[in-house]
Design an enzyme around this catalytic site. Structure first.
Site, mmCIF file in Angstrom:
data_model
loop_
_atom_site.group_PDB
_atom_site.id
_atom_site.type_symbol
_atom_site.label_atom_id
_atom_site.label_comp_id
_atom_site.label_asym_id
_atom_site.label_seq_id
_atom_site.Cartn_x
_atom_site.Cartn_y
_atom_site.Cartn_z
ATOM 1 N N HIS A 27 0.825 -1.197 0.000
ATOM 2 C CA HIS A 27 0.000 0.000 0.000
ATOM 3 C C HIS A 27 0.869 1.262 0.000
ATOM 4 O O HIS A 27 1.567 1.547 0.972
ATOM 5 C CB HIS A 27 -0.875 -0.042 1.255
ATOM 6 C CG HIS A 27 -1.865 1.052 1.361
ATOM 7 N ND1 HIS A 27 -1.822 2.017 2.340
ATOM 8 C CD2 HIS A 27 -2.951 1.339 0.602
ATOM 9 C CE1 HIS A 27 -2.835 2.839 2.192
ATOM 10 N NE2 HIS A 27 -3.539 2.463 1.149
ATOM 11 N N GLU A 54 1.265 -0.499 -5.212
ATOM 12 C CA GLU A 54 0.050 0.301 -5.333
ATOM 13 C C GLU A 54 0.353 1.784 -5.457
ATOM 14 O O GLU A 54 0.547 2.466 -4.443
ATOM 15 C CB GLU A 54 -0.864 0.092 -4.119
ATOM 16 C CG GLU A 54 -2.257 0.650 -4.340
ATOM 17 C CD GLU A 54 -2.723 1.670 -3.311
ATOM 18 O OE1 GLU A 54 -1.965 2.049 -2.419
ATOM 19 O OE2 GLU A 54 -3.883 2.085 -3.435
ATOM 20 N N ASP A 56 -1.113 5.363 -5.916
ATOM 21 C CA ASP A 56 -2.273 6.248 -6.059
ATOM 22 C C ASP A 56 -1.887 7.280 -7.107
ATOM 23 O O ASP A 56 -0.784 7.831 -7.050
ATOM 24 C CB ASP A 56 -2.565 6.968 -4.738
ATOM 25 C CG ASP A 56 -3.030 6.023 -3.653
ATOM 26 O OD1 ASP A 56 -3.955 5.234 -3.902
ATOM 27 O OD2 ASP A 56 -2.474 6.090 -2.536
ATOM 28 N N HIS A 69 -0.951 10.389 -2.936
ATOM 29 C CA HIS A 69 -2.263 9.991 -2.414
ATOM 30 C C HIS A 69 -3.242 11.146 -2.315
ATOM 31 O O HIS A 69 -4.357 11.079 -2.833
ATOM 32 C CB HIS A 69 -2.114 9.333 -1.039
ATOM 33 C CG HIS A 69 -3.437 8.982 -0.441
ATOM 34 N ND1 HIS A 69 -4.144 9.844 0.367
ATOM 35 C CD2 HIS A 69 -4.194 7.866 -0.565
ATOM 36 C CE1 HIS A 69 -5.284 9.275 0.727
ATOM 37 N NE2 HIS A 69 -5.346 8.075 0.174
ATOM 38 N N GLU A 141 -4.304 3.243 -8.760
ATOM 39 C CA GLU A 141 -5.632 3.770 -8.415
ATOM 40 C C GLU A 141 -5.822 5.142 -9.022
ATOM 41 O O GLU A 141 -5.002 6.045 -8.780
ATOM 42 C CB GLU A 141 -5.804 3.853 -6.889
ATOM 43 C CG GLU A 141 -7.165 4.451 -6.526
ATOM 44 C CD GLU A 141 -7.368 4.712 -5.042
ATOM 45 O OE1 GLU A 141 -6.584 4.193 -4.211
ATOM 46 O OE2 GLU A 141 -8.323 5.443 -4.725
ATOM 47 N N GLN A 181 -7.720 0.071 -10.045
ATOM 48 C CA GLN A 181 -8.719 0.279 -8.986
ATOM 49 C C GLN A 181 -9.149 1.736 -8.943
ATOM 50 O O GLN A 181 -8.385 2.643 -9.291
ATOM 51 C CB GLN A 181 -8.118 -0.113 -7.636
ATOM 52 C CG GLN A 181 -6.765 0.529 -7.410
ATOM 53 C CD GLN A 181 -6.289 0.569 -5.982
ATOM 54 O OE1 GLN A 181 -7.070 0.464 -5.054
ATOM 55 N NE2 GLN A 181 -4.986 0.778 -5.811
HETATM 56 O O1 G3P Z 1 -6.708 1.651 -2.733
HETATM 57 C C1 G3P Z 1 -6.956 0.947 -1.586
HETATM 58 C C2 G3P Z 1 -6.820 1.903 -0.459
HETATM 59 O O2 G3P Z 1 -5.568 2.474 -0.600
HETATM 60 C C3 G3P Z 1 -7.894 2.942 -0.524
HETATM 61 O O3 G3P Z 1 -7.661 3.954 0.357
HETATM 62 O O4 G3P Z 1 -7.211 6.303 0.733
HETATM 63 O O5 G3P Z 1 -5.389 4.643 0.993
HETATM 64 O O6 G3P Z 1 -6.215 5.213 -1.269
HETATM 65 P P1 G3P Z 1 -6.570 5.078 0.188
HETATM 66 CA CA CA Z 2 -5.138 3.629 -2.707
#
Ligand code: G3P
Ligand code: CA
Length: 299
Positions: A27, A54, A56, A69, A141, A181
């Site tokens: 994450h 991951e 963002d 993020h 994402e 995502q």
């Molecule tokens: O993408 C999964 C999770 O990361 C969603 O929450 O706010 O950390 O992007 P956030």
């Molecule tokens: Ca995320």
């Protein structure tokens, strides 16, 4: 490449995870150990054997996708206020690259601070794809995809162009190299219109589903996505059963507590987003060594 391990290459038949082989989704990189969305955090995640990285994604004023993020720069960026505060989408890439995103981590987590984190820049998605390519799997994402400024390109088209530029699109379709995502169904539907074969995951916040609406929500999601990424608090036996009935993967977020990891692994989730890929690996290995009781039919 710094931090790379031979074991990082994903096997094509790993798919998107099974209850017996849940996927470790780093994450924001290994963001419990290093500042989120920095090369330090991504390198560490790869070294820890994460299955997916991951990023963002936010779009700069001049149309570049960067790994960031928040919609605003204030929490993680340090540098001149006229460049390193306010909405990221109103700053050019050059402005954002003049900020650094490591100091805040040292200030907030002195026990994990490292002087090498100071000065780390915001990476572009292009830079990340260039650095790791197909040696890892990707879980980008689209953030704030519906808040496009006049003149900005579409976030979805820009993402797909980058997949093409790095030969990742076919790999995404054929062997799950990339899983896209979003919280925005509109963004996922736009991607589906551009490429109906790309695998998509619908993120769900706690308020997005109730016991009464669960079936209806998952029925809808199953028309365009291969899975759901629910807030971990949503996931219980009933949620898993409803997802299983529709053939949807379940990848909850964000899980850093070992007991919570165990609870979700026992429910048969297919993968977990965690800031601590190493801790998640430990729990997955512990479960494999001493399988926990699972609900019937979760394998
Ligand atoms: O993408 C999964 C999770 O990361 C969603 O929450 O706010 O950390 O992007 P956030
Ligand atoms: Ca995320």
């Amino acid at each position: 490449m710094p931090g790379m391990t031979d074991g990082a290459v994903a096997s094509p038949d790993e798919g998107f995870g099974t209850p017996d082989r849940p996927q470790i989704i780093a994450h924001r990189g290994a963001s419990g150990h290093a500042p989120e969305h920095t090369l330090a955090a991504y390198d560490l995640a790869v070294a820890m054997g994460a299955d997916f990285l991951e990023p963002d994604l936010q779009m700069t004023a001049d149309g570049v996708l960067v790994a960031l993020h928040d919609a605003t720069l204030d929490r993680t960026a340090r540098g001149p206020a006229d460049r390193c505060t306010g909405p990221g989408r109103e700053r050019t890439l050059a402005e954002i690259r003049s900020c650094e995103v490591g100091s805040w981590f040292n200030e907030r987590y002195p026990d994990r601070a490292d002087p090498d984190f100071v000065g780390l820049p915001v990476p572009t998605l292009d830079e990340l794809f260039e650095r790791y390519g197909a040696t890892v799997r990707w879980y980008p994402e689209t953030k704030n995809p519906d808040e496009r400024l006049p003149g900005q390109p579409s976030m979805e088209e820009t993402l797909l162009a980058l997949l093409d530029a790095h030969d990742l699109r076919d790999a995404a379709v054929e062997r799950g190299q990339v899983l896209i995502q979003s919280f925005s169904p509109g963004s996922l539907r736009r991607i589906r219109e551009l490429d109906p074969e790309l695998p998509l995951v619908q993120l769900l916040r706690t308020g997005a589903v109730t016991a009464e609406s669960l079936d209806q929500v998952l029925d809808e999601v199953a028309t365009y996505a291969v899975g759901v990424g629910p807030n971990r608090a949503l996931v219980d036996a009933a949620f898993m059963e409803a997802a299983r009935e529709r053939g949807l993967l379940v990848h909850p977020w964000t899980v850093n507590d070992p007991d919570e990891m165990d609870r979700l692994l026992a429910l048969g989730v297919h993968g977990i987003f965690s800031d601590f890929p190493d801790a998640l690996r430990e729990r997955i290995d512990a479960v494999a060594a001493a399988p926990m009781d699972r609900e019937p039919g979760t394998r």
